[in-house]
Design an enzyme around this catalytic site. Structure first.
Site, PDB file in Angstrom:
ATOM      1  NE  ARG A  18      -1.167   2.545   2.733  1.00  0.00           N
ATOM      2  CZ  ARG A  18      -0.613   3.692   3.118  1.00  0.00           C
ATOM      3  NH1 ARG A  18      -0.579   4.728   2.297  1.00  0.00           N
ATOM      4  NH2 ARG A  18      -0.066   3.810   4.318  1.00  0.00           N
ATOM      5  CG  HIS A 210       3.758   4.870   9.084  1.00  0.00           C
ATOM      6  ND1 HIS A 210       3.026   3.915   8.402  1.00  0.00           N
ATOM      7  CD2 HIS A 210       4.154   5.761   8.142  1.00  0.00           C
ATOM      8  CE1 HIS A 210       2.983   4.224   7.124  1.00  0.00           C
ATOM      9  NE2 HIS A 210       3.647   5.339   6.923  1.00  0.00           N
ATOM     10  CB  CYS A 243      11.456   7.567  -7.771  1.00  0.00           C
ATOM     11  SG  CYS A 243      12.853   7.447  -8.861  1.00  0.00           S
TER      12      CYS A 243
HETATM   13  P1  HMG Z   1     -12.978  14.740  -2.220  1.00  0.00           P
HETATM   14  O1  HMG Z   1     -12.786  15.113  -3.652  1.00  0.00           O
HETATM   15  O2  HMG Z   1     -12.914  15.819  -1.203  1.00  0.00           O
HETATM   16  O3  HMG Z   1     -14.297  13.887  -1.939  1.00  0.00           O
HETATM   17  O4  HMG Z   1     -11.932  13.615  -1.868  1.00  0.00           O
HETATM   18  P2  HMG Z   1     -15.708  13.791  -2.503  1.00  0.00           P
HETATM   19  O5  HMG Z   1     -16.476  13.066  -1.483  1.00  0.00           O
HETATM   20  O6  HMG Z   1     -16.187  15.156  -2.962  1.00  0.00           O
HETATM   21  O7  HMG Z   1     -15.578  12.851  -3.796  1.00  0.00           O
HETATM   22  C1  HMG Z   1     -14.988  13.268  -4.997  1.00  0.00           C
HETATM   23  C2  HMG Z   1     -14.868  12.089  -5.929  1.00  0.00           C
HETATM   24  O8  HMG Z   1     -14.090  11.053  -5.322  1.00  0.00           O
HETATM   25  C3  HMG Z   1     -16.192  11.441  -6.290  1.00  0.00           C
HETATM   26  O9  HMG Z   1     -16.041  10.912  -7.610  1.00  0.00           O
HETATM   27  C4  HMG Z   1     -16.286  10.299  -5.339  1.00  0.00           C
HETATM   28  O10 HMG Z   1     -17.095   9.232  -5.831  1.00  0.00           O
HETATM   29  C5  HMG Z   1     -14.852   9.841  -5.261  1.00  0.00           C
HETATM   30  P3  HMG Z   1     -16.569  11.710  -8.911  1.00  0.00           P
HETATM   31  O11 HMG Z   1     -18.018  11.925  -8.652  1.00  0.00           O
HETATM   32  O12 HMG Z   1     -15.773  12.994  -8.939  1.00  0.00           O
HETATM   33  O13 HMG Z   1     -16.233  10.785 -10.035  1.00  0.00           O
HETATM   34  N1  HMG Z   1     -14.566   9.164  -3.996  1.00  0.00           N
HETATM   35  C6  HMG Z   1     -14.056   7.935  -3.911  1.00  0.00           C
HETATM   36  N2  HMG Z   1     -13.684   7.035  -4.845  1.00  0.00           N
HETATM   37  C7  HMG Z   1     -13.200   5.869  -4.414  1.00  0.00           C
HETATM   38  N3  HMG Z   1     -13.079   5.535  -3.098  1.00  0.00           N
HETATM   39  C8  HMG Z   1     -13.462   6.409  -2.156  1.00  0.00           C
HETATM   40  C9  HMG Z   1     -13.966   7.656  -2.540  1.00  0.00           C
HETATM   41  N4  HMG Z   1     -14.417   8.717  -1.857  1.00  0.00           N
HETATM   42  C10 HMG Z   1     -14.787   9.636  -2.756  1.00  0.00           C
HETATM   43  N5  HMG Z   1     -13.321   6.076  -0.867  1.00  0.00           N
HETATM   44  C11 HMG Z   1     -10.984  11.823  -0.624  1.00  0.00           C
HETATM   45  C12 HMG Z   1     -11.817  13.085  -0.558  1.00  0.00           C
HETATM   46  C13 HMG Z   1     -10.556  11.493   0.794  1.00  0.00           C
HETATM   47  C14 HMG Z   1     -11.813  10.706  -1.204  1.00  0.00           C
HETATM   48  C15 HMG Z   1      -9.767  12.095  -1.505  1.00  0.00           C
HETATM   49  O14 HMG Z   1      -9.129  13.229  -1.029  1.00  0.00           O
HETATM   50  C16 HMG Z   1      -8.790  10.954  -1.564  1.00  0.00           C
HETATM   51  O15 HMG Z   1      -9.100   9.860  -2.012  1.00  0.00           O
HETATM   52  N6  HMG Z   1      -7.540  11.195  -1.136  1.00  0.00           N
HETATM   53  C17 HMG Z   1      -6.517  10.199  -1.214  1.00  0.00           C
HETATM   54  C18 HMG Z   1      -5.704  10.292  -0.015  1.00  0.00           C
HETATM   55  C19 HMG Z   1      -4.674   9.166  -0.003  1.00  0.00           C
HETATM   56  O16 HMG Z   1      -4.927   8.048  -0.410  1.00  0.00           O
HETATM   57  N7  HMG Z   1      -3.478   9.509   0.490  1.00  0.00           N
HETATM   58  C20 HMG Z   1      -2.464   8.552   0.625  1.00  0.00           C
HETATM   59  C21 HMG Z   1      -2.732   7.625   1.780  1.00  0.00           C
HETATM   60  S1  HMG Z   1      -2.397   8.361   3.352  1.00  0.00           S
HETATM   61  C22 HMG Z   1      -0.711   8.072   3.594  1.00  0.00           C
HETATM   62  O17 HMG Z   1      -0.046   7.578   2.725  1.00  0.00           O
HETATM   63  C23 HMG Z   1      -0.136   8.416   4.916  1.00  0.00           C
HETATM   64  C24 HMG Z   1       0.207   7.179   5.761  1.00  0.00           C
HETATM   65  O18 HMG Z   1       1.106   6.325   5.090  1.00  0.00           O
HETATM   66  C25 HMG Z   1       0.852   7.647   7.069  1.00  0.00           C
HETATM   67  C26 HMG Z   1       2.027   8.595   6.796  1.00  0.00           C
HETATM   68  O19 HMG Z   1       3.060   8.175   6.294  1.00  0.00           O
HETATM   69  O20 HMG Z   1       1.824   9.784   7.070  1.00  0.00           O
HETATM   70  C27 HMG Z   1      -1.058   6.400   6.122  1.00  0.00           C
HETATM   71 MG    MG Z   2       3.242   6.540   5.048  1.00  0.00          MG
END
Ligand code: HMG
Ligand code: MG
Length: 305
Positions: A18, A210, A243
């Site tokens: 992931r 983490h 990368c």
């Molecule tokens: P948004 O644009 O504010 O949300 O995104 P929305 O509710 O207005 O939805 C917009 C669009 O996203 C819609 O689609 C929804 O259907 C779709 P459209 O109508 O435009 O075609 N949508 C989704 N699609 C699939 N799965 C869902 C989902 N929810 C809405 N669950 C949202 C808000 C949170 C969804 C967006 O900002 C997002 O997906 N962000 C991605 C964040 C992410 O994955 N970041 C990386 C992971 S975190 C990380 O790596 C940190 C960690 O490792 C710890 C660390 O190291 O710090 C954990």
């Molecule tokens: Mg992370």
């Protein structure tokens, strides 16, 4: 200062499929991800972070998450986790039979906005129904707190800001809470201060470290965190993620390096280092580059004689 002894046993959560792959420029097909997750589970990890049900527009690399969860052969006892930012993600994780869902927030407002497009308070409100649904369906619930040691947009993050989000995640009913160094800026004493502050709100034995390895401090941070009682750590096989040629790119600490450290300290992990080295060689080959795990490369070189 009298330190408690290091823990005799730690849990390593393998987050390469992931956190690692979400940051790789090359988006791999589901076949490769399925094989990677299966290899890692066979190596003995009790928890593999295998999926993220997030917007594919934001993170296209995770768009195959449903397929990956559907196809992996499950090992009894292994927890397969999925990140879920909201109920839409939760429903997908439930359909995919994830064992654990991970809600992810931040200790810095600026990062919360950039990562999940809402404030910290709004994110917690979104997580409430997710937490209830997770409990109702018998899933484990984990909370992840980004930028707990520093933020790329806001800089310093106060200890109380971390404590506050830990308390909110505790109140959601999280079984485990990850304290994340998203940009790998922490150093050993700072790590202890943040962990001790988090431990004022939540049992230290259920906190996870983490650490991304941007400044080469992740192993020192893990050791320092163990000195204050933390016994759960996240790592990515082959140091996946970011990368090495891209400015600012940052992977998680490499799993092989963490396992080598634990082996040397006589700390039990239940994971077979050799099999993880093989998995690291496999995924690096798929990505067409060398592993960035120092221990992984050293072991591979020794094997080659
Ligand atoms: P948004 O644009 O504010 O949300 O995104 P929305 O509710 O207005 O939805 C917009 C669009 O996203 C819609 O689609 C929804 O259907 C779709 P459209 O109508 O435009 O075609 N949508 C989704 N699609 C699939 N799965 C869902 C989902 N929810 C809405 N669950 C949202 C808000 C949170 C969804 C967006 O900002 C997002 O997906 N962000 C991605 C964040 C992410 O994955 N970041 C990386 C992971 S975190 C990380 O790596 C940190 C960690 O490792 C710890 C660390 O190291 O710090 C954990
Ligand atoms: Mg992370």
């Amino acid at each position: 200062m009298n330190q408690p002894p290091l823990p005799p046993k730690v849990k390593i959560v393998e987050v390469g499929p992931r956190d690692g792959l979400q940051n790789e420029k090359e988006a791999l097909g589901a076949d490769v991800k399925v094989e990677l997750v299966e290899r890692l589970a066979r190596a003995g990890f009790v928890n593999v972070e295998a999926a993220a049900f997030v917007s594919p527009k934001w993170v296209p690399q995770m768009a195959t998450s449903a397929e990956v969860l559907a196809r992996i052969e499950r090992r009894p006892g292994t927890i397969y986790s999925a990140l879920v930012p909201n109920m839409q993600g939760f429903e997908a994780a439930l359909n995919g039979k994830a064992d654990e869902v991970v809600v992810f927030g931040a200790a810095s407002e600026a990062f919360s906005q950039k990562n999940i497009n809402c404030s910290i308070a709004e994110s917690i409100a979104r997580f409430e129904p997710v937490a209830k649904a997770a409990k109702a369906n018998g899933l484990r619930l984990r909370g992840s707190i980004s930028t707990a040691f520093g933020c790329p947009y806001q800089g310093e993050v106060p200890l109380d800001a971390v404590g506050d989000v830990v308390a909110r995640m505790r109140d959601l009913g999280c079984d485990e809470i990850d304290i994340a160094d998203t940009i790998g800026v922490s150093t050993a004493r700072k790590t202890q201060a943040v962990m001790l502050r988090a431990a004022q709100e939540f049992p230290v034995t259920q906190l996870a470290g983490h650490f991304h390895d941007t400044y080469g401090q992740a192993l020192a941070n893990i050791y320092a965190a163990m000195e204050v009682g933390v016994a759960i750590f996240h790592s990515s096989v082959a140091g996946l993620g970011g990368c090495p040629y891209a400015k600012g790119a940052t992977g998680n600490v490499a799993t092989e390096d963490v396992l080598y450290l634990m082996q040397g300290l006589g700390i039990e992990t239940g994971v077979d280092l050799d099999q993880v080295v093989d998995a690291g060689l496999f995924i690096s080959q798929q990505l067409g580059r060398k592993s960035i795990s120092r221990a992984g490369n050293a072991i591979a070189a020794k094997r080659a004689g």
